[in-house]
Every structure is written in C-alpha cells, then in structure tokens.
Scaffold this motif. Sequence first.
Motif, short mmCIF file in Angstrom:
data_model
loop_
_atom_site.label_atom_id
_atom_site.label_comp_id
_atom_site.label_asym_id
_atom_site.label_seq_id
_atom_site.Cartn_x
_atom_site.Cartn_y
_atom_site.Cartn_z
N VAL A 101 -12.71 -3.70 0.55
CA VAL A 101 -13.13 -5.04 0.05
C VAL A 101 -13.42 -6.57 0.57
O VAL A 101 -13.75 -6.88 -0.53
CB VAL A 101 -11.09 -4.97 -0.93
CG1 VAL A 101 -11.22 -6.29 -1.09
CG2 VAL A 101 -11.09 -4.25 -1.58
N ARG A 102 -12.82 -6.76 1.76
CA ARG A 102 -13.14 -7.69 2.63
C ARG A 102 -14.67 -7.65 2.43
O ARG A 102 -15.63 -9.03 1.90
CB ARG A 102 -12.97 -7.76 3.58
CG ARG A 102 -11.66 -8.81 3.85
CD ARG A 102 -11.18 -9.12 4.85
NE ARG A 102 -10.96 -7.68 5.48
CZ ARG A 102 -9.68 -7.57 6.47
NH1 ARG A 102 -9.73 -8.13 6.86
NH2 ARG A 102 -9.91 -6.54 6.81
N ALA A 103 -15.41 -6.52 2.84
CA ALA A 103 -17.51 -6.31 3.08
C ALA A 103 -17.71 -6.75 1.15
O ALA A 103 -18.59 -7.59 1.92
CB ALA A 103 -17.96 -5.61 3.29
N VAL A 104 -17.35 -6.13 0.26
CA VAL A 104 -17.92 -6.37 -0.54
C VAL A 104 -16.96 -7.60 -1.59
O VAL A 104 -18.89 -8.24 -1.47
CB VAL A 104 -17.18 -5.63 -1.76
CG1 VAL A 104 -17.60 -5.67 -3.41
CG2 VAL A 104 -17.58 -3.80 -1.39
N ARG A 105 -16.23 -7.99 -0.53
CA ARG A 105 -16.17 -9.74 -1.97
C ARG A 105 -18.10 -10.78 -0.84
O ARG A 105 -18.36 -11.58 -0.96
CB ARG A 105 -15.47 -10.17 -0.97
CG ARG A 105 -14.19 -10.28 -2.30
CD ARG A 105 -12.82 -10.53 -1.96
NE ARG A 105 -12.12 -10.19 -2.40
CZ ARG A 105 -10.30 -9.85 -2.90
NH1 ARG A 105 -9.78 -10.92 -1.38
NH2 ARG A 105 -9.56 -9.69 -3.09
N ARG A 106 -17.94 -10.23 0.95
CA ARG A 106 -18.69 -11.00 1.69
C ARG A 106 -20.48 -10.87 1.62
O ARG A 106 -21.03 -11.95 0.63
CB ARG A 106 -18.93 -10.44 3.00
CG ARG A 106 -19.76 -10.94 3.77
CD ARG A 106 -19.49 -11.13 5.39
NE ARG A 106 -18.01 -11.07 5.57
CZ ARG A 106 -17.64 -10.61 6.58
NH1 ARG A 106 -18.00 -9.22 7.79
NH2 ARG A 106 -15.67 -10.48 7.06
N VAL A 107 -20.47 -9.65 0.96
CA VAL A 107 -22.07 -9.45 0.42
C VAL A 107 -21.98 -10.47 -1.10
O VAL A 107 -22.83 -10.67 -1.58
CB VAL A 107 -21.96 -8.09 0.03
CG1 VAL A 107 -23.42 -7.93 -1.09
CG2 VAL A 107 -21.96 -7.65 0.94
N ARG A 108 -21.17 -10.01 -2.16
CA ARG A 108 -21.38 -10.74 -3.54
C ARG A 108 -20.84 -12.30 -2.82
O ARG A 108 -22.09 -13.38 -3.77
CB ARG A 108 -19.58 -10.85 -4.15
CG ARG A 108 -19.91 -9.56 -4.95
CD ARG A 108 -18.59 -9.29 -6.30
NE ARG A 108 -18.54 -7.96 -6.32
CZ ARG A 108 -17.70 -7.85 -7.33
NH1 ARG A 108 -16.74 -8.89 -7.15
NH2 ARG A 108 -17.53 -6.47 -7.75
N GLY A 109 -20.63 -13.92 -2.54
CA GLY A 109 -20.52 -14.59 -1.48
C GLY A 109 -22.72 -14.74 -1.31
O GLY A 109 -22.92 -15.68 -1.93
N PHE A 110 -22.54 -13.48 -0.38
CA PHE A 110 -24.16 -13.94 -0.17
C PHE A 110 -25.11 -14.00 -1.28
O PHE A 110 -25.77 -14.90 -0.95
CB PHE A 110 -24.40 -12.62 1.13
CG PHE A 110 -23.90 -13.07 2.19
CD1 PHE A 110 -23.84 -14.37 3.12
CD2 PHE A 110 -23.15 -11.62 3.05
CE1 PHE A 110 -22.43 -14.70 4.45
CE2 PHE A 110 -22.35 -11.95 4.10
CZ PHE A 110 -22.53 -13.29 5.19
N ALA A 111 -25.06 -12.60 -1.90
CA ALA A 111 -25.59 -12.62 -3.28
C ALA A 111 -25.65 -14.12 -4.59
O ALA A 111 -26.88 -14.68 -4.69
CB ALA A 111 -25.36 -11.90 -4.01
N ALA A 112 -23.97 -15.19 -4.33
CA ALA A 112 -24.47 -15.66 -5.25
C ALA A 112 -24.98 -17.12 -3.54
O ALA A 112 -25.10 -18.24 -5.08
CB ALA A 112 -23.21 -15.68 -5.18
N GLU A 113 -24.86 -16.98 -3.74
CA GLU A 113 -25.14 -18.32 -2.52
C GLU A 113 -26.74 -18.64 -2.73
O GLU A 113 -27.50 -19.28 -2.77
CB GLU A 113 -24.81 -18.08 -0.92
CG GLU A 113 -25.33 -19.50 -0.06
CD GLU A 113 -24.76 -19.22 1.01
OE1 GLU A 113 -25.29 -19.85 2.24
OE2 GLU A 113 -23.73 -18.83 1.83
N ALA A 114 -27.28 -16.34 -2.55
CA ALA A 114 -28.55 -17.21 -2.57
C ALA A 114 -29.31 -17.25 -3.75
O ALA A 114 -30.61 -18.17 -3.44
CB ALA A 114 -29.38 -15.57 -2.08
N GLN A 115 -28.69 -16.84 -5.08
CA GLN A 115 -28.98 -17.64 -6.17
C GLN A 115 -29.03 -18.63 -6.37
O GLN A 115 -30.04 -18.82 -7.03
CB GLN A 115 -28.21 -16.08 -7.09
CG GLN A 115 -28.62 -16.93 -8.83
CD GLN A 115 -27.87 -16.30 -9.56
OE1 GLN A 115 -26.80 -15.95 -9.52
NE2 GLN A 115 -28.21 -16.51 -10.71
N GLN A 116 -28.23 -19.44 -6.01
CA GLN A 116 -27.78 -20.93 -5.63
C GLN A 116 -29.04 -21.76 -5.16
O GLN A 116 -29.70 -22.48 -5.44
CB GLN A 116 -26.55 -21.55 -5.12
CG GLN A 116 -25.19 -20.95 -6.16
CD GLN A 116 -23.75 -21.32 -5.90
OE1 GLN A 116 -23.56 -21.20 -4.88
NE2 GLN A 116 -23.10 -20.68 -6.84
#
Length: 112
Positions: free
Chosen positions: A33-48
């Motif tokens: 769960v932590r890994a999935v949240r981290r990947v989602r955070g990276f993706a959102a940060e890259a999009q921003q």
Amino acid sequence: MFGLSLEHLVILLAAALFILGPERLPGAVSQAVRAVRRVRGFAAEAQQQLEAELGPEFQQLRKPLQDLQALREFDPRAALRRHLLDDGPAPATAAPRTLRPGERAPIDSDAT
C-alpha cells in the motif's frame, strides 16, 4: 484495480497467505500500500511539474489522449438517441424475444 476481477484478487490473496503465512501477510500488504501511494505521489508530482513547465502546451499534448478516451467511451446507441430524439429520454424497449430451435419469426403484416 489493475483490471483484476474479484476472483483473481481472492486467488492472489490466498496465494499470498499460503506463501507468506498469516504472520507476515499484514506487513507485506502495508508495504504494498505504501509503495502504491508513493508511485501515485510521484506520478502526480511529475504531472504538476509538466503542467508548470509546459503551461498551455501541456493541454495540447493531452488533447489527443482525451479524444482517444472519448472514442473508447463512445456508445452508438446513445448517439443515435441523442440525435434522433433531440436529447429526450431514452425509450423503454423490451428485450427481443429469442426463438426456439426450429421456430420461425412471426410475420409483421403492418410492415408491408
């Protein structure tokens, strides 16, 4: 979630329980769960970051993808209803009756 059905998830959970055991399974799930949240955070940060650097050009890059998504969600029946019925409510239609083997369809005398 990743295109998996409920049956597949149950099988994966049973396999994980068998492989990891009941003692280590909760820890493994929390790590996943932590890994999935981290990947989602990276993706959102890259999009921003892309939106900040490219500005309006980013929307131009996304437009073909949005058009493709609209094509995937296209429903010919809904389009016909919208254009033929002027956005009116969809007519309630009964499901067509299935014929038994050897049975002939009734002849519509009004159609001639």
